[in-house]
Design a protein around this motif. Sequence first.
Motif, PDB file in Angstrom:
ATOM      1  N   GLU A 101       0.847  -1.193   0.000  1.00 55.81           N
ATOM      2  CA  GLU A 101       0.000   0.000   0.000  1.00 55.81           C
ATOM      3  C   GLU A 101       0.885   1.246   0.000  1.00 55.81           C
ATOM      4  OE1 GLU A 101      -3.238   0.269  -0.219  1.00 55.81           O
ATOM      5  OE2 GLU A 101      -3.752  -1.870  -0.090  1.00 55.81           O
ATOM      6  N   PHE A 102       0.688   2.096  -1.018  1.00 56.36           N
ATOM      7  CA  PHE A 102       1.395   3.375  -1.103  1.00 56.36           C
ATOM      8  C   PHE A 102       0.400   4.447  -0.678  1.00 56.36           C
ATOM      9  CE2 PHE A 102       3.019   6.899  -3.966  1.00 56.36           C
ATOM     10  CZ  PHE A 102       4.038   7.246  -3.103  1.00 56.36           C
ATOM     11  N   LEU A 103       0.548   4.962   0.546  1.00 59.04           N
ATOM     12  CA  LEU A 103      -0.467   5.838   1.124  1.00 59.04           C
ATOM     13  C   LEU A 103      -0.562   7.162   0.375  1.00 59.04           C
ATOM     14  CD1 LEU A 103      -0.049   5.256   4.954  1.00 59.04           C
ATOM     15  CD2 LEU A 103      -1.377   3.987   3.272  1.00 59.04           C
ATOM     16  N   SER A 104      -1.804   7.600   0.160  1.00 58.87           N
ATOM     17  CA  SER A 104      -2.092   8.863  -0.508  1.00 58.87           C
ATOM     18  C   SER A 104      -2.725   9.814   0.503  1.00 58.87           C
ATOM     19  CB  SER A 104      -3.056   8.638  -1.676  1.00 58.87           C
ATOM     20  OG  SER A 104      -4.364   8.391  -1.181  1.00 58.87           O
ATOM     21  N   ASP A 134       4.617   5.181   3.390  1.00 59.25           N
ATOM     22  CA  ASP A 134       4.019   6.482   3.714  1.00 59.25           C
ATOM     23  C   ASP A 134       5.068   7.567   3.477  1.00 59.25           C
ATOM     24  OD1 ASP A 134       2.708   8.675   4.654  1.00 59.25           O
ATOM     25  OD2 ASP A 134       2.315   7.899   6.664  1.00 59.25           O
ATOM     26  N   LEU A 135       4.992   8.223   2.323  1.00 57.26           N
ATOM     27  CA  LEU A 135       5.928   9.280   1.969  1.00 57.26           C
ATOM     28  C   LEU A 135       5.273  10.650   2.097  1.00 57.26           C
ATOM     29  CD1 LEU A 135       7.705   7.694  -1.150  1.00 57.26           C
ATOM     30  CD2 LEU A 135       8.246   7.470   1.289  1.00 57.26           C
ATOM     31  N   PRO A 147       4.209   4.646  20.070  1.00 56.59           N
ATOM     32  CA  PRO A 147       4.467   5.753  19.139  1.00 56.59           C
ATOM     33  C   PRO A 147       5.581   5.404  18.155  1.00 56.59           C
ATOM     34  CG  PRO A 147       4.362   6.536  21.418  1.00 56.59           C
ATOM     35  CD  PRO A 147       4.401   5.043  21.482  1.00 56.59           C
ATOM     36  N   LEU A 148       5.423   5.871  16.933  1.00 52.21           N
ATOM     37  CA  LEU A 148       6.476   5.716  15.941  1.00 52.21           C
ATOM     38  C   LEU A 148       7.647   6.624  16.303  1.00 52.21           C
ATOM     39  CD1 LEU A 148       4.293   5.746  12.705  1.00 52.21           C
ATOM     40  CD2 LEU A 148       5.627   3.799  13.537  1.00 52.21           C
ATOM     41  N   PRO A 149       8.871   6.227  16.008  1.00 52.96           N
ATOM     42  CA  PRO A 149      10.010   7.120  16.249  1.00 52.96           C
ATOM     43  C   PRO A 149       9.909   8.352  15.368  1.00 52.96           C
ATOM     44  CG  PRO A 149      10.689   5.195  14.993  1.00 52.96           C
ATOM     45  CD  PRO A 149       9.288   4.938  15.424  1.00 52.96           C
ATOM     46  N   PRO A 150      10.445   9.492  15.802  1.00 55.14           N
ATOM     47  CA  PRO A 150      10.352  10.718  14.995  1.00 55.14           C
ATOM     48  C   PRO A 150      11.008  10.539  13.630  1.00 55.14           C
ATOM     49  CG  PRO A 150      11.095  11.199  17.232  1.00 55.14           C
ATOM     50  CD  PRO A 150      11.141   9.718  17.086  1.00 55.14           C
ATOM     51  N   ALA A 151      10.296  10.919  12.599  1.00 57.37           N
ATOM     52  CA  ALA A 151      10.809  10.836  11.230  1.00 57.37           C
ATOM     53  C   ALA A 151       9.860  11.597  10.319  1.00 57.37           C
ATOM     54  CB  ALA A 151      10.961   9.386  10.771  1.00 57.37           C
ATOM     55  N   ASP A 152      10.291  11.807   9.081  1.00 60.62           N
ATOM     56  CA  ASP A 152       9.453  12.482   8.094  1.00 60.62           C
ATOM     57  C   ASP A 152       8.584  11.490   7.323  1.00 60.62           C
ATOM     58  OD1 ASP A 152      10.529  15.202   8.476  1.00 60.62           O
ATOM     59  OD2 ASP A 152      12.380  14.296   7.744  1.00 60.62           O
ATOM     60  N   TYR A 153       9.131  10.306   7.057  1.00 55.74           N
ATOM     61  CA  TYR A 153       8.429   9.291   6.265  1.00 55.74           C
ATOM     62  C   TYR A 153       8.641   7.931   6.929  1.00 55.74           C
ATOM     63  CZ  TYR A 153       9.591  13.163   3.154  1.00 55.74           C
ATOM     64  OH  TYR A 153       9.782  14.410   2.633  1.00 55.74           O
ATOM     65  N   TYR A 154       7.791   6.980   6.549  1.00 52.18           N
ATOM     66  CA  TYR A 154       7.872   5.655   7.165  1.00 52.18           C
ATOM     67  C   TYR A 154       7.565   4.572   6.135  1.00 52.18           C
ATOM     68  CZ  TYR A 154       7.550   8.192  11.593  1.00 52.18           C
ATOM     69  OH  TYR A 154       7.774   9.060  12.632  1.00 52.18           O
ATOM     70  N   VAL A 155       8.212   3.434   6.333  1.00 52.81           N
ATOM     71  CA  VAL A 155       7.824   2.194   5.676  1.00 52.81           C
ATOM     72  C   VAL A 155       7.576   1.178   6.782  1.00 52.81           C
ATOM     73  CG1 VAL A 155       8.495   0.351   4.109  1.00 52.81           C
ATOM     74  CG2 VAL A 155       9.168   2.706   3.605  1.00 52.81           C
ATOM     75  N   LEU A 156       6.447   0.476   6.704  1.00 52.85           N
ATOM     76  CA  LEU A 156       6.076  -0.480   7.746  1.00 52.85           C
ATOM     77  C   LEU A 156       5.756  -1.822   7.100  1.00 52.85           C
ATOM     78  CD1 LEU A 156       4.321   2.453   8.315  1.00 52.85           C
ATOM     79  CD2 LEU A 156       4.339   1.397  10.578  1.00 52.85           C
TER      80      LEU A 156
END
Length: 241
Positions: A101-104, A134-135, A147-156
Amino acid sequence: SFHSQYTAELARQLAPKVRPRYLVLTTERFVLDEPEGIAVTPGWKSPDVGVVDREGSGRLDSGGTVTAAPVEIATLMPVRTPQWSIEIRDAQNRELVTAIEFLSPANKRGDGRQEYLEKRRRILLSTAHLLEIDLLRRGTRVPMRDPLPPADYYVLLSRPERRPIMEVWPIRMTEPLPRVPVPLLPGDPDSELDLQLALNSIYDLLGYDLALDYAADPLVSVSDEQQRWIDERLRETGVRP
């Protein structure tokens, strides 16, 4: 066009690596989404004096007249927004093996988010793997126990044998996108997706450098450190003096 083109490029990258045992298919579905912000029609009107045609629709049965609306402004209308994803299926029996899934933007707000979370729930309750990319800096992230670690984008990445634990790639703006594993059926080794290579490929092929105004400030908020990094990259390419 980025969402559909990036999804297609990932599928093209992945398909030769997993054939002939697996099919790699792009899928399209539509969700109702509301655009951000308030839309105002270009021809909106705010007259000082409203004039009503007494012989037209402005005349009431009682003999009085109605007052014309002094302002006309467009309301927010839901729009059908396409959502693209990738399915890896067993070529023999067509069972879903991995969903990518490429989040929009529509996946991360309003009714579109609820629709996506329902689809996500069904996958997490199945035996299929789930890879989420998730870009987007805006919008609500997918729900996590911690909580997710601080970042700008994520891949899970969620593997059915390890749920509820998910593998997480936090990505900063200043870092290249990672190469991530794509799990398959038990007994088969993971394949691989190079997210940065796919981004570079469609950026160069479709000329996104012509579509973006790099001389302007970013549309999203950035830290002072990120702004310095952006300025350095743009000076290196000659976009900014």
